[in-house]
Every structure is written in C-alpha cells, then in structure tokens.
Design an enzyme around this catalytic site. Structure first.
Site, PDB file in Angstrom:
ATOM      1  N   TRP A 102      -6.550  -3.851   4.389  1.00 62.22           N
ATOM      2  CA  TRP A 102      -5.538  -4.541   5.209  1.00 62.22           C
ATOM      3  C   TRP A 102      -6.178  -5.632   6.052  1.00 62.22           C
ATOM      4  CZ3 TRP A 102      -1.293  -4.060   2.968  1.00 62.22           C
ATOM      5  CH2 TRP A 102      -0.861  -2.847   2.441  1.00 62.22           C
ATOM      6  N   ASP A 172      -3.832  -4.810  14.368  1.00 62.83           N
ATOM      7  CA  ASP A 172      -2.859  -4.183  13.468  1.00 62.83           C
ATOM      8  C   ASP A 172      -2.900  -2.684  13.764  1.00 62.83           C
ATOM      9  OD1 ASP A 172      -1.501  -3.025  11.358  1.00 62.83           O
ATOM     10  OD2 ASP A 172      -2.551  -4.137   9.784  1.00 62.83           O
ATOM     11  N   LYS A 196       5.037   3.885   8.957  1.00 60.93           N
ATOM     12  CA  LYS A 196       4.003   4.912   8.971  1.00 60.93           C
ATOM     13  C   LYS A 196       4.299   5.956  10.048  1.00 60.93           C
ATOM     14  CE  LYS A 196       1.979   2.198   6.010  1.00 60.93           C
ATOM     15  NZ  LYS A 196       1.019   1.143   6.220  1.00 60.93           N
TER      16      LYS A 196
HETATM   17  C1  LIG Z   1       0.764  -0.192   5.508  1.00 63.79           C
HETATM   18  C2  LIG Z   1      -0.096  -1.122   6.252  1.00 63.79           C
HETATM   19  C3  LIG Z   1       0.090  -2.522   6.191  1.00 63.79           C
HETATM   20  C4  LIG Z   1       1.132  -3.163   5.312  1.00 63.79           C
HETATM   21  O1  LIG Z   1       2.402  -2.962   5.839  1.00 63.79           O
HETATM   22  P1  LIG Z   1       3.689  -3.625   5.191  1.00 63.79           P
HETATM   23  O2  LIG Z   1       4.728  -3.320   6.222  1.00 63.79           O
HETATM   24  O3  LIG Z   1       3.921  -2.951   3.886  1.00 63.79           O
HETATM   25  O4  LIG Z   1       3.453  -5.084   5.037  1.00 63.79           O
HETATM   26  C5  LIG Z   1      -0.722  -3.312   6.950  1.00 63.79           C
HETATM   27  N1  LIG Z   1      -1.674  -2.788   7.737  1.00 63.79           N
HETATM   28  C6  LIG Z   1      -1.875  -1.459   7.827  1.00 63.79           C
HETATM   29  C7  LIG Z   1      -2.940  -0.937   8.723  1.00 63.79           C
HETATM   30  C8  LIG Z   1      -1.097  -0.592   7.089  1.00 63.79           C
HETATM   31  O5  LIG Z   1      -1.311   0.730   7.167  1.00 63.79           O
END
Ligand SMILES: *Cc1c(COP(=O)(O)O)cnc(C)c1O
Length: 361
Positions: A102, A172, A196
């Site tokens: 990511w 993030d 998540k």
């Molecule tokens: C799942 C995830 C993403 C991607 O998320 P989307 O909403 O599918 O774009 C980005 N960063 C992390 C840390 C993730 O766990």
C-alpha cells in the site's frame, strides 16, 4: 443460522449488535417511514445522521478542533493521488517510507504529482519489519512525509512515529483506525478506507489539519480537492449515505458498548497476545514479522510447508474460520483480527490450531 468467524483483511466483520440495529431500522429509520438507503442526503433526518457520525468520530478519536473530518468516496487508493494534489504545491517534494504494497502504491501514484523520495524501505525482507529511520535523510523542505501506519498485508505497525519536525506527517490508517487511542495532533493528515475497521466499503475518512487545506495544485480535480469537501460539509455531491450511517452505529458501539478507544485497545492487545503467544510456542506455526513491529490487527503466519498451509486453510474454512489464507506475496495464513472479531473467535482459532498441530505432527 451460524455465523462464521471471518478473518478477512477487508471488507471484514462488523459487530453483531450493529448488524442487528441496522436490520431493525432497515424499513423504517426512527419513524421516518423509510430506510436510510432511500432518503435524500439533503433531508433533515439524514443531516442528523452525518452530523452525529462526525461528532462521534471526533469524540471517540479525540480529534482537535483545528482538524476537518471529510466523508469521501474512492477508497483509500484515491488518496494516493489526492494527498500530493492537495499538499504538494510548495516545494513539490515529499518523503515516503515503503513498508508494503500500500505504501508502494501510494509512492508510485504520488510520483505522478510530486517529486517523491523514498526515505527507507523494508522490501529486502518481504516487508517483515518497519525500517529504522534516520532523520538526517529526510527532505527538510518536503511538503509532507508519508507513512502507512499498519501494513495490512505484512502485519507490521509503527510503534514509534518518525520525528518529521514541521513537515506534516501523513498516515494511511485504513487497517488500524479506531483500534487504539491516537494523538491526532501529531499528524497533518490521517486517512482510512472504512471497510477494515469501521463500516462497509464505500467510505473514505480523511482527517486533515485546517492549515493544509486550500493549497491544492491547479490540476487537482474538483472531486479530489479537500477545500471543496470541507466547505460543503462532505455534501458537495451525494456522500456514501448508508455507509456513513453504519459507521455511526459502529462508533456508538465503540463508545457505549466497548467503552471507548482505551478499552478497545485493551481488548485488541488481549486478543493479539493470545494468538502471538501461541505462535511463539508452536513448533508448527510461525509468525512472519519481527516481534517488535507486530500488528494488533493483521497476523500473518506460516508452517514453512506450502502443502501443510493449504491443508490448514482448507480445514479451517470447513470449521468456520474463513478468509484465513495469506496474501499471495507472503503465502501461508493471515488472521485479521479487527475490532469486531470477538475474543472468543481468536480463542477458538487457537484451539483449532493446537488440535491441527497435534494431528499433523
Ligand atoms: C485496504 C487498504 C488500502 C486500499 O483501500 P481501498 O479502500 O480498497 O482503496 C490502502 N491502504 C491500506 C493500509 C489498506 O489496508
């Protein structure tokens, strides 16, 4: 009907009481005669829902008043572009730490809109650790410094934040939002896809310090511009109405049933410890991450034998422990044990793993 224990990395489990409440309110939301799915986002009743969701998030996360909360769409992945488009209009430089796929995707996308620099990477060991950072290698006039706080695929987390001085730290937190108390004031931007640990897919939360709004690059699309969404209370266009409503229910659950983020953290520590302690004592199963960087949310592990891994995944699935197969880049297994995974789910998984180990010696 028996519910399974879902160890998926996302979308993932939601608290059962949240699902029940949503079911109760499905046909008639609090006497409105309609479902939240059907109502106008400009209606008074919906305005109450989105305002309450924001107020709860601010309260639960203790978000200072000089931060805006934005309810957006496009997933966490859209922020990979939105961040440089909004922040990188001064020096045009940004620092990135590559701790997994990511972070790497964010860096690649960021490179299209700014001069992105890799400060450190843990790719040499399949991202199984968080690299030690040396402040003297940071770009002093960077517009921001980027990290992925919890690395969903690899199961690592930052236990210590980089000291970026006046450079805004952007994180993030898709896979660790609401898992523990956080000092929001240490960050310029925190953002997360909701699927998540917070709500179903479709909602992206951006928590942004006010002084970082209003400096977007000229080429920034209107829909990516934080200023537009901040000025319009996340109602510039139709927000993901129903997902925001579920996020509100999840926040009520954390506040009222769990007892806030301190309690949530305690529970998450207890859950993760149970699994890590077992991994450390097992002869068959091994965690893949260095102990000091282990995530509370995502726990990858392997047997060291692909056939045995596959046999375990199959047996676990049949026993009601679903989505426990690891990401293809790590192999083996991964148990994602987000907020909504009950302690009992981890307890039962560990008991199952012990039994499997006994029977497959
Ligand atoms: C799942 C995830 C993403 C991607 O998320 P989307 O909403 O599918 O774009 C980005 N960063 C992390 C840390 C993730 O766990």
């Amino acid at each position: 009907m028996a519910r399974v224990y879902n160890f998926s990395a996302g979308p993932s489990m939601l608290p059962e009481s949240v699902l029940r409440k949503a079911a109760d309110e499905m046909l008639d939301y609090q006497g409105s005669g309609q479902s939240v799915m059907e109502m106008s986002h400009r209606s008074k009743v919906y305005d109450g829902i989105i305002k309450e969701a924001e107020a709860l998030l601010r309260e639960v996360m203790n978000i200072p008043d000089n931060y805006k909360v934005l309810f957006l769409q496009g997933g966490a992945s859209s922020q990979f572009a939105a961040i440089p488009l909004n922040l990188s209009s001064k020096s045009g430089k940004a620092d990135y730490v590559i701790t997994g796929q990511w972070a790497k995707k964010a860096y690649k996308e960021g490179s299209r809109y700014c001069n992105a620099n890799v400060v450190a990477s843990s790719e040499d060991k399949t991202f199984s650790y968080i690299p030690k950072l040396d402040k003297s290698t940071f770009t002093p006039d960077a517009d921001y410094f980027y990290i992925c706080m919890n690395n969903t695929i690899y199961g690592t987390v930052y236990h210590e934040l980089p000291d970026t001085g006046d450079v805004p730290l952007v994180a993030d937190i898709s896979s660790c939002i609401l898992s523990r108390p956080m000092d929001v004031s240490k960050f310029g931007i925190l953002y997360a896809g909701a699927q998540k640990n917070m709500a179903p897919a479709g909602l992206t939360i951006v928590i942004v310090r006010e002084d970082l709004i209003g400096h977007a690059q000229d080429i920034c699309p209107t829909m990516f511009n934080y200023q537009i969404h901040a000025d319009n209370g996340s109602m510039f266009n139709t927000p993901p109405c129903y997902t925001i409503y579920i996020a509100k229910l999840v926040l009520e659950w954390i506040k009222n049933e769990v007892g806030g983020l301190d309690k949530m953290y305690e529970l998450n520590v207890k859950k993760a410890k149970l699994l890590y302690d077992f991994l450390d004592s097992s002869e068959m199963f091994k965690g893949t991450v260095v102990p000091e960087d282990r995530s509370l949310m995502n726990v990858p592990f392997v047997t060291g034998n692909d056939e045995l891994d596959a046999k375990f995944v199959k047996a676990a699935t049949e026993a009601g422990f679903v989505n426990i197969k690891g990401h293809r880049s790590v192999g083996g297994m991964r148990a994602s044990i987000y907020n909504a995974m009950p302690y009992e789910g981890v307890e039962k998984l560990v008991a199952f793993m012990k039994k499997f180990e006994e029977e497959n010696k």
